[in-house]
Motif scaffolding. Structure first.
Motif, PDB file in Angstrom:
ATOM      1  N   TYR A   1    -125.471  95.537 -25.592  1.00 22.20           N
ATOM      2  CA  TYR A   1    -126.321  96.608 -26.124  1.00 22.20           C
ATOM      3  C   TYR A   1    -127.804  96.307 -26.015  1.00 22.20           C
ATOM      4  CZ  TYR A   1    -128.378 100.062 -29.168  1.00 22.20           C
ATOM      5  OH  TYR A   1    -129.152 101.073 -29.664  1.00 22.20           O
ATOM      6  N   LEU A   2    -128.246  95.167 -26.424  1.00 22.50           N
ATOM      7  CA  LEU A   2    -129.676  94.855 -26.392  1.00 22.50           C
ATOM      8  C   LEU A   2    -130.043  93.951 -25.220  1.00 22.50           C
ATOM      9  CD1 LEU A   2    -130.321  94.325 -30.192  1.00 22.50           C
ATOM     10  CD2 LEU A   2    -130.932  96.312 -28.818  1.00 22.50           C
ATOM     11  N   GLU A   3    -129.266  94.031 -24.157  1.00 18.24           N
ATOM     12  CA  GLU A   3    -129.457  93.176 -22.989  1.00 18.24           C
ATOM     13  C   GLU A   3    -130.867  93.299 -22.400  1.00 18.24           C
ATOM     14  OE1 GLU A   3    -126.415  92.138 -19.545  1.00 18.24           O
ATOM     15  OE2 GLU A   3    -127.186  94.167 -19.362  1.00 18.24           O
ATOM     16  N   ALA A   4    -131.405  94.503 -22.362  1.00 15.84           N
ATOM     17  CA  ALA A   4    -132.707  94.727 -21.738  1.00 15.84           C
ATOM     18  C   ALA A   4    -133.874  94.517 -22.704  1.00 15.84           C
ATOM     19  CB  ALA A   4    -132.769  96.152 -21.171  1.00 15.84           C
ATOM     20  N   GLU A   5    -133.579  94.257 -23.964  1.00 12.80           N
ATOM     21  CA  GLU A   5    -134.646  94.097 -24.961  1.00 12.80           C
ATOM     22  C   GLU A   5    -135.284  92.724 -24.864  1.00 12.80           C
ATOM     23  OE1 GLU A   5    -136.064  96.178 -27.218  1.00 12.80           O
ATOM     24  OE2 GLU A   5    -134.851  97.752 -26.321  1.00 12.80           O
ATOM     25  N   THR A   6    -136.599  92.691 -24.926  1.00 17.79           N
ATOM     26  CA  THR A   6    -137.300  91.410 -24.896  1.00 17.79           C
ATOM     27  C   THR A   6    -137.416  90.826 -26.304  1.00 17.79           C
ATOM     28  OG1 THR A   6    -139.393  92.600 -25.017  1.00 17.79           O
ATOM     29  CG2 THR A   6    -138.628  91.924 -22.824  1.00 17.79           C
ATOM     30  N   ASP A   7    -137.465  91.676 -27.323  1.00 16.92           N
ATOM     31  CA  ASP A   7    -137.618  91.214 -28.706  1.00 16.92           C
ATOM     32  C   ASP A   7    -136.478  91.766 -29.558  1.00 16.92           C
ATOM     33  OD1 ASP A   7    -138.495  90.183 -31.061  1.00 16.92           O
ATOM     34  OD2 ASP A   7    -140.251  91.478 -31.238  1.00 16.92           O
ATOM     35  N   LYS A   8    -135.329  91.118 -29.498  1.00 13.42           N
ATOM     36  CA  LYS A   8    -134.160  91.591 -30.230  1.00 13.42           C
ATOM     37  C   LYS A   8    -134.361  91.518 -31.735  1.00 13.42           C
ATOM     38  CE  LYS A   8    -131.003  90.426 -26.553  1.00 13.42           C
ATOM     39  NZ  LYS A   8    -129.832  89.686 -26.133  1.00 13.42           N
TER      40      LYS A   8
ATOM     41  N   ILE B   1    -119.910  93.922 -27.246  1.00 13.84           N
ATOM     42  CA  ILE B   1    -121.013  94.611 -26.584  1.00 13.84           C
ATOM     43  C   ILE B   1    -122.372  94.218 -27.168  1.00 13.84           C
ATOM     44  CG2 ILE B   1    -119.616  96.568 -25.838  1.00 13.84           C
ATOM     45  CD1 ILE B   1    -120.959  98.199 -28.125  1.00 13.84           C
ATOM     46  N   GLY B   2    -122.360  93.328 -28.150  1.00 12.19           N
ATOM     47  CA  GLY B   2    -123.613  92.796 -28.674  1.00 12.19           C
ATOM     48  C   GLY B   2    -124.280  93.628 -29.751  1.00 12.19           C
ATOM     49  N   SER B   3    -123.572  94.596 -30.318  1.00  8.38           N
ATOM     50  CA  SER B   3    -124.223  95.410 -31.340  1.00  8.38           C
ATOM     51  C   SER B   3    -124.139  94.785 -32.732  1.00  8.38           C
ATOM     52  CB  SER B   3    -123.654  96.833 -31.360  1.00  8.38           C
ATOM     53  OG  SER B   3    -122.284  96.820 -31.680  1.00  8.38           O
TER      54      SER B   3
ATOM     55  N   ILE C   1    -133.899 105.755 -30.374  1.00  8.14           N
ATOM     56  CA  ILE C   1    -132.926 106.822 -30.126  1.00  8.14           C
ATOM     57  C   ILE C   1    -132.780 107.041 -28.617  1.00  8.14           C
ATOM     58  CG2 ILE C   1    -132.439 109.282 -30.424  1.00  8.14           C
ATOM     59  CD1 ILE C   1    -131.918 107.541 -32.923  1.00  8.14           C
ATOM     60  N   ARG C   2    -133.890 107.005 -27.880  1.00  8.30           N
ATOM     61  CA  ARG C   2    -133.818 107.126 -26.420  1.00  8.30           C
ATOM     62  C   ARG C   2    -133.026 105.973 -25.817  1.00  8.30           C
ATOM     63  NH1 ARG C   2    -139.541 107.490 -25.889  1.00  8.30           N
ATOM     64  NH2 ARG C   2    -140.028 109.395 -26.981  1.00  8.30           N
ATOM     65  N   TYR C   3    -133.259 104.777 -26.302  1.00  8.53           N
ATOM     66  CA  TYR C   3    -132.517 103.609 -25.812  1.00  8.53           C
ATOM     67  C   TYR C   3    -131.021 103.781 -26.072  1.00  8.53           C
ATOM     68  CZ  TYR C   3    -131.101  98.776 -25.010  1.00  8.53           C
ATOM     69  OH  TYR C   3    -130.481  97.651 -24.529  1.00  8.53           O
ATOM     70  N   LEU C   4    -130.665 104.218 -27.271  1.00  3.06           N
ATOM     71  CA  LEU C   4    -129.260 104.431 -27.612  1.00  3.06           C
ATOM     72  C   LEU C   4    -128.633 105.497 -26.715  1.00  3.06           C
ATOM     73  CD1 LEU C   4    -126.762 104.019 -29.435  1.00  3.06           C
ATOM     74  CD2 LEU C   4    -127.746 105.747 -30.970  1.00  3.06           C
ATOM     75  N   CYS C   5    -129.332 106.601 -26.514  1.00  2.00           N
ATOM     76  CA  CYS C   5    -128.797 107.668 -25.660  1.00  2.00           C
ATOM     77  C   CYS C   5    -128.598 107.186 -24.222  1.00  2.00           C
ATOM     78  CB  CYS C   5    -129.713 108.896 -25.701  1.00  2.00           C
ATOM     79  SG  CYS C   5    -129.675 109.750 -27.286  1.00  2.00           S
ATOM     80  N   ARG C   6    -129.585 106.450 -23.690  1.00  2.00           N
ATOM     81  CA  ARG C   6    -129.452 105.895 -22.336  1.00  2.00           C
ATOM     82  C   ARG C   6    -128.277 104.929 -22.262  1.00  2.00           C
ATOM     83  NH1 ARG C   6    -134.918 105.399 -22.444  1.00  2.00           N
ATOM     84  NH2 ARG C   6    -134.803 103.177 -22.889  1.00  2.00           N
TER      85      ARG C   6
END
Length: 168
Positions: A138-145, A67-69, A119-124
Motif C-alpha cells: 500500500y505505501l510502497e511509493a511513499e517516501t515518508d510512511k 499488502i502493508g496497510s 484520498i487520491r492515493y487510495l483511489c489510485r
C-alpha cells in the motif's frame, strides 16, 4: 484481568507511538496472561477458546498485513486482545477499533492538509489493484510512511475502554 490488559495496551501505545513498533515480548506477555486467565476461568476449553479467537482475528487481518496497510504488531495486538473478549463482542471490538483508527486518520489528514492527497492515493491504489488483479504494498511509493501512517494500538485501547465502559 481486563485491567491488566489495559496496562499492557497502554505500554503497547507507548512503544507504538514512540518507535512505530510493538515489541513481540509485550504481545507474548499479553497472550500468556490471556491464556492463563481463560485456563483458570474455563479450564482447557477456555484456553482453546482464547487461542481459536486470537488465531481467527489474526487470520482475518493477515491480508491487510500482506499488502502493508497494517503492521505485524497491529495484527498480533488485535488478535491477542480479541481473545480477552466474549465471542459475541469481538466483531464490535474490531469495528470500534477500526472506527477509532478512521477518525484519528481523518483528523490527521485534515490537520496536515493532506486529505485530498491521501484520498487520491487510495483511489489510485484501488484502481491499479483492480485493474492489475494483483495488490502491491500500500505505501510502497511513499517516501515518508511515518507521516501518513497511524498506530493501531491507541484505537485498540480506546475500543477496550469502550467495552469496559459498557458502550458495547
Amino acid at each position: 484481568m481486563l485491567a491488566a490488559l489495559c496496562v499492557f495496551l497502554t505500554a503497547a501505545c507507548g512503544y507504538d507511538y514512540k518507535d512505530k513498533r510493538i515489541p513481540n515480548n509485550l504481545v507474548l506477555a499479553m497472550a500468556f496472561l490471556g491464556i492463563g486467565w481463560r485456563l483458570l476461568d474455563g479450564e482447557l476449553s477456555g484456553m482453546i477458546f482464547y487461542l481459536a479467537q486470537t488465531a481467527a482475528v489474526m487470520v482475518l487481518f493477515y491480508p491487510l498485513f500482506k499488502i502493508g496497510s497494517v503492521g505485524a504488531g497491529d495484527v498480533k495486538l488485535l488478535g491477542v486482545t480479541a481473545g480477552y473478549l466474549p465471542f459475541g463482542k469481538v466483531l464490535v471490538f474490531l469495528f470500534c477499533s477500526l472506527l477509532a483508527a478512521a477518525v484519528i486518520s481523518v483528523f490527521k489528514m485534515w490537520r496536515g492538509h493532506i486529505f485530498r492527497e491521501r484520498i487520491r492515493y487510495l483511489c489510485r491504489y484501488l484502481q491499479e489493484g483492480m485493474t492489475a488483479g494483483k495488490w502491491k504494498l500500500y505505501l510502497e511509493a511513499e517516501t515518508d510512511k511515518r507521516r501518513v501512517g497511524i498506530c493501531l494500538s491507541g484505537p485498540v485501547l480506546i475500543s477496550v475502554l469502550m467495552y469496559l465502559g459498557g458502550v458495547y
